[in-house]
Design a protein around this motif. Structure first.
Motif, PDB file in Angstrom:
ATOM      1  N   ASP A  42     -30.542 -17.786 -25.997  1.00 56.36           N
ATOM      2  CA  ASP A  42     -29.820 -16.946 -27.053  1.00 56.36           C
ATOM      3  C   ASP A  42     -28.500 -16.607 -26.322  1.00 56.36           C
ATOM      4  OD1 ASP A  42     -30.755 -14.918 -29.342  1.00 56.36           O
ATOM      5  OD2 ASP A  42     -29.280 -13.890 -27.743  1.00 56.36           O
ATOM      6  N   ALA A  44     -27.377 -14.093 -25.880  1.00 58.65           N
ATOM      7  CA  ALA A  44     -27.540 -12.847 -24.818  1.00 58.65           C
ATOM      8  C   ALA A  44     -27.900 -13.293 -23.527  1.00 58.65           C
ATOM      9  CB  ALA A  44     -28.472 -11.579 -25.543  1.00 58.65           C
ATOM     10  N   ASP A  45     -28.491 -14.618 -23.378  1.00 57.89           N
ATOM     11  CA  ASP A  45     -29.078 -15.063 -22.259  1.00 57.89           C
ATOM     12  C   ASP A  45     -28.078 -15.859 -21.322  1.00 57.89           C
ATOM     13  OD1 ASP A  45     -31.833 -14.248 -22.392  1.00 57.89           O
ATOM     14  OD2 ASP A  45     -32.284 -15.872 -23.876  1.00 57.89           O
ATOM     15  N   VAL A  46     -26.864 -15.580 -21.666  1.00 55.20           N
ATOM     16  CA  VAL A  46     -25.800 -16.412 -21.036  1.00 55.20           C
ATOM     17  C   VAL A  46     -25.680 -16.104 -19.478  1.00 55.20           C
ATOM     18  CG1 VAL A  46     -24.071 -14.945 -21.696  1.00 55.20           C
ATOM     19  CG2 VAL A  46     -23.487 -17.075 -20.900  1.00 55.20           C
ATOM     20  N   ALA A  47     -25.974 -14.876 -19.129  1.00 50.17           N
ATOM     21  CA  ALA A  47     -26.219 -14.545 -17.696  1.00 50.17           C
ATOM     22  C   ALA A  47     -27.045 -15.239 -17.038  1.00 50.17           C
ATOM     23  CB  ALA A  47     -25.904 -12.979 -17.698  1.00 50.17           C
ATOM     24  N   ALA A  48     -28.295 -15.225 -17.534  1.00 49.51           N
ATOM     25  CA  ALA A  48     -29.557 -15.806 -17.048  1.00 49.51           C
ATOM     26  C   ALA A  48     -29.398 -17.523 -16.845  1.00 49.51           C
ATOM     27  CB  ALA A  48     -30.654 -15.421 -17.910  1.00 49.51           C
ATOM     28  N   THR A  50     -26.449 -18.698 -16.831  1.00 56.18           N
ATOM     29  CA  THR A  50     -25.403 -19.012 -15.513  1.00 56.18           C
ATOM     30  C   THR A  50     -26.055 -18.807 -14.318  1.00 56.18           C
ATOM     31  OG1 THR A  50     -24.003 -18.011 -17.224  1.00 56.18           O
ATOM     32  CG2 THR A  50     -23.079 -18.312 -15.114  1.00 56.18           C
ATOM     33  N   GLY A  51     -26.901 -17.845 -14.247  1.00 56.84           N
ATOM     34  CA  GLY A  51     -27.490 -17.546 -13.078  1.00 56.84           C
ATOM     35  C   GLY A  51     -28.406 -18.566 -12.440  1.00 56.84           C
ATOM     36  N   GLY A  78     -16.872 -14.527 -24.191  1.00 61.94           N
ATOM     37  CA  GLY A  78     -18.189 -14.379 -24.594  1.00 61.94           C
ATOM     38  C   GLY A  78     -19.030 -13.432 -23.477  1.00 61.94           C
ATOM     39  N   ALA A  79     -18.981 -14.035 -22.173  1.00 64.34           N
ATOM     40  CA  ALA A  79     -19.847 -13.654 -21.108  1.00 64.34           C
ATOM     41  C   ALA A  79     -18.947 -12.946 -20.080  1.00 64.34           C
ATOM     42  CB  ALA A  79     -19.969 -15.196 -20.337  1.00 64.34           C
ATOM     43  N   ALA A 176     -33.724 -14.892 -19.849  1.00 65.70           N
ATOM     44  CA  ALA A 176     -33.989 -13.893 -18.795  1.00 65.70           C
ATOM     45  C   ALA A 176     -35.345 -13.500 -18.945  1.00 65.70           C
ATOM     46  CB  ALA A 176     -33.165 -12.730 -19.289  1.00 65.70           C
ATOM     47  N   ALA A 177     -36.033 -13.306 -17.760  1.00 66.70           N
ATOM     48  CA  ALA A 177     -37.306 -13.006 -17.929  1.00 66.70           C
ATOM     49  C   ALA A 177     -37.384 -11.662 -16.934  1.00 66.70           C
ATOM     50  CB  ALA A 177     -38.236 -14.007 -17.222  1.00 66.70           C
ATOM     51  N   PHE A 192     -35.938 -15.998 -14.193  1.00 66.92           N
ATOM     52  CA  PHE A 192     -35.742 -16.758 -15.508  1.00 66.92           C
ATOM     53  C   PHE A 192     -36.853 -17.374 -15.885  1.00 66.92           C
ATOM     54  CE2 PHE A 192     -32.263 -17.415 -12.126  1.00 66.92           C
ATOM     55  CZ  PHE A 192     -31.288 -16.534 -12.783  1.00 66.92           C
TER      56      PHE A 192
END
Lengths: 251, 476
Positions: A42, A44-48, A50-51, A78-79, A176-177, A192
């Motif tokens: 999603d 909103a999961d861009v940071a996850a 990327t991680g 965006g991020a 993300a998890a 994740f």
């Protein structure tokens, strides 16, 4: 027409991620000299996402390799601005890395090909945002050829985009998890949900919940929901935390 | 302060500064004697080779005022200003200009103008009372101005000859007989009767390579071939001088008088024609308007305005040098194509404000800086991404300083599952005395979906009645 990749006898060793079932599905680990696509589940999961890509890239770069990280201006909007302090906190090495911000997708892909041709790099991370019209099968194949020739792996990070056909070796979807919380309800290590959407000549469709172990620079299987929290070695053992909320299971 | 040098088996002062001179410390004194006189004398080693190098550098600078510049170690530079002084508004104006330029470098100088270099040197060193003309000024100089050895100078003084004027009235033959031929030579040079050889700085030919065509050339391949030939020519000259170019300029002269000027810069000195050619290709491809040869170019010129020393090296056995060369080449190529600011390195900056803790400096020409390793067994405390500027969020939190319970960001509601904080970051009050800005309380937050954010309340309730909340970053 050949579908299966042609493994060259002297191809560099893959990077074992540390999660045994994941490595088994990948025949030993994340291969070098090829393209891995990482999709954020999603926006909103861009940071996850990327991680996860950063973890894999850190594995490729260990112990001291150079990384080229390319982003578009749209990805920066965006991020957010990539932060070396946070990167170092993830166990990465932002010092020798090069960070490039380019205007459009075409320039991004051209710079990526140039980076892949430079065997002095240990990995190239390309971060895009939105659908990439410039990334057709030809462009994708060009990236793969450049990566195969130099042995430099490419992690193509895509946010706010749906998968398109490509010549990549693997395609991942990352969300993300919930992390295993620390004492006093503090968020824990990055966790994740990763799904192997596609793999050339290999099984696909499996999902894992992985946790990034910064000190080992490896992934590990995340403790299942409600499991005990790992006690840090250099801190006094606290009361065993009780699960605070029911967690959703890995899909 | 004084500089010391080992002379005749003892550490002796070779030069002292004005403050030390005023305290009675003089050059030639043994270091032990000087220390006895002034225990807290600051002493450094003399570096004659460095002095000579510095003088040569200054002499290079003086080429601005005259084409004939002679550095004379240890401390003299003579300029032949015959025919060049009027360009700077006369002798006095030129002297003032030179003085200003040296003052800007933090140097003081004594200068004199005379018909021969020796006379100018003697006048500059041994300033006399003002004299009506040069001849009279020289006549008033003490005999030490001849620059003879101490024995001969002492003999001259014993004979009652204290100034040059007294010597000039005596017959040369008797001076030669009593004080040696050197005295006569020095005297004749001082009075302008004899000329000493000049060892002036050789001017360095500019690195400019031109090819003129018999008739205008419009064919791209022909232009490329002649440009490659120019690059090889330049590489040969650079190699002979042990130099590498940091900047290369290609000027294309079109037959109708238009000129196109293209410039590339490299992060490390280079003279490899293939590399420079590739960079020019990138530069041409990145042009907003493509090059229009029109009716053709009748001349192309390559110049190398910026060079640095580059010695031939042998490759390392392990290939480490080759890897760094390949990386430098990649940096040059991407910086040429995308612009010098597009490719950057992140270096630490000592600031407690999270948005200022890193600096992105251009990758070209800068070296990487190490980042400190994080403490073991801690989760990441700083986010991977920061929003610039922070994005406002609607937060429901306990007043006055409770953690957020839920927040709305990008039209999505997030329920807070785990949090850590507050981490209080004060505004830099030492920079803006009266209005330092608001304190920020940061919370590390994980929502129910597992997304991790960095959220802060901008201001304490004592500082502001209704502080706003912002999302500043995202954790992996």
């Amino acid at each position: 027409m050949r579908i299966a990749p042609s493994p060259t006898p002297d191809s560099p060793a893959p990077w074992a991620s540390g999660v045994a079932p994941l490595d088994a599905a990948l025949h030993g680990g994340m291969a070098r000299g090829c393209v891995h696509e990482v999709y954020a589940a999603d926006a909103a999961d861009v940071a996850a996402a990327t991680g996860f890509a950063l973890g894999v890239a850190t594995g490729f770069c260990a112990p001291a390799g150079g990384l080229l990280w390319l982003r578009t201006r749209r990805a920066v909007r965006g991020a957010g601005v990539l932060q070396a302090p946070g990167w170092a906190e993830m166990g990465g090495m932002p010092g020798p890395a090069l960070v490039g911000v380019v205007g459009d997708d075409l320039a991004l892909l051209r710079a990526a090909v140039d980076g892949l041709r430079c065997a002095a790099l240990s990995a190239v991370v390309v971060e895009s945002w939105g659908a990439m019209k410039a990334l057709d099968l030809t462009a994708s194949r060009r990236l793969v050829l450049a990566a195969e020739r130099s042995g430099v792996p490419l992690l193509l990070l895509r946010s706010d985009a749906s998968p398109v056909p490509s010549a990549a070796r693997t395609r991942w979807q990352v969300a993300a998890a919930t992390s295993a919380g620390l004492e006093a309800r503090a968020p824990g290590a990055p966790t994740f949900d990763v799904t192997l959407l596609r793999q050339r000549s290999g099984p696909c469709g499996q999902s894992w919940r992985v946790e990034w172990d910064r000190d080992q620079r490896m992934f590990r299987e995340a403790p299942l929901s409600g499991a005990v929290v790992s006690v840090p070695a250099d801190r006094p053992a606290a009361q065993p935390p009780v699960p605070l909320f029911p967690q959703r299971h890995a899909a | 302060m004084a500089l010391v040098e080992r002379m005749r088996g003892a550490l002796r002062l070779s030069a002292v500064n004005a403050a030390a001179l005023a305290m009675g410390i003089a050059p030639g004194m043994a270091l032990a004697d000087a220390r006895a006189l002034l225990p807290d004398l600051y002493v450094a080693d003399a570096d004659p080779a460095g002095d000579a190098h510095g003088l040569a550098q200054l002499a290079q600078r003086c080429l601005e005022w005259s084409p004939l510049v002679t550095p004379l170690p240890p401390d003299v530079i003579t300029l032949d200003i015959t025919g060049t002084d009027h360009l700077f508004g006369g002798e006095a104006a030129l002297s003032a200009q030179v003085e200003d330029a040296f003052a800007a470098l933090g140097l003081t100088l004594r200068h004199a103008l005379a018909t021969t270099p020796e006379a100018a040197q003697a006048l500059a060193r041994h300033a006399t009372t003002p004299a009506p003309d040069e001849r009279a000024a020289i006549a008033r100089l003490p005999v030490t101005a001849l620059g003879l050895d101490s024995e001969a100078t002492l003999a001259l003084q014993r004979a009652g000859l204290t100034d040059i004027g007294a010597l000039l009235t005596r017959p040369m033959a008797s001076i030669a007989a009593r004080f040696g031929a050197d005295a006569v030579t020095a005297l004749r040079r001082l009075s302008g009767e004899a000329q000493a050889p000049i060892a002036a700085l050789a001017p360095v030919a500019p690195l400019r390579f031109t090819r003129r065509f018999a008739e205008p050339i419009g064919l791209q391949s022909t232009i490329a071939a002649s440009f490659a030939a120019l690059l090889h020519q330049a590489a040969a000259v650079l190699m002979a001088r042990d130099l590498g170019g940091r900047a290369f300029v290609l000027t294309l002269y079109r037959s109708d008088g238009a000129r196109h000027r293209l410039m590339i810069e490299t992060g490390q000195p280079t003279r490899d024609p293939a590399l420079v050619l590739r960079l020019f290709d990138e530069r041409i491809a990145a042009l907003a308007d493509p090059l229009d040869p029109g009716f053709g170019y009748d001349q192309i010129r390559l110049s190398v305005p910026h060079t640095e020393p580059l010695r031939a090296v042998q490759p390392d056995l392990d290939g480490a040098g080759q890897a760094s060369d390949a990386l430098a080449e990649l940096i040059d190529r991407l910086s040429t194509r995308l612009g010098p600011d597009a490719l950057r390195r992140l270096v630490p900056y000592d600031s407690h404000l999270p948005e200022q803790a890193q600096r992105a400096i251009p990758a070209q020409g800068n070296t990487p800086a190490p980042w400190p390793a994080p403490p073991a067994a801690e989760p990441p405390l700083r986010p991977l991404f920061l929003f610039d500027p922070p994005q406002p969020v609607e937060v429901i939190a306990e007043v006055p300083d409770g953690p957020p319970q839920r927040f709305r960001w990008r039209r999505q509601l997030h329920e807070v599952r785990l949090f850590e904080g507050p981490e209080r970051i004060a505004a830099p009050w030492w920079l803006h005395g009266d209005a330092p800005g608001l304190t920020r309380d940061y919370y590390r937050i994980e929502d129910k979906a597992g997304r991790r954010y960095w959220i802060f309340r901008h201001g304490l309730y004592e500082e502001k009645p209704d502080p706003r909340w912002y999302i500043h970053g995202q954790f992996a």
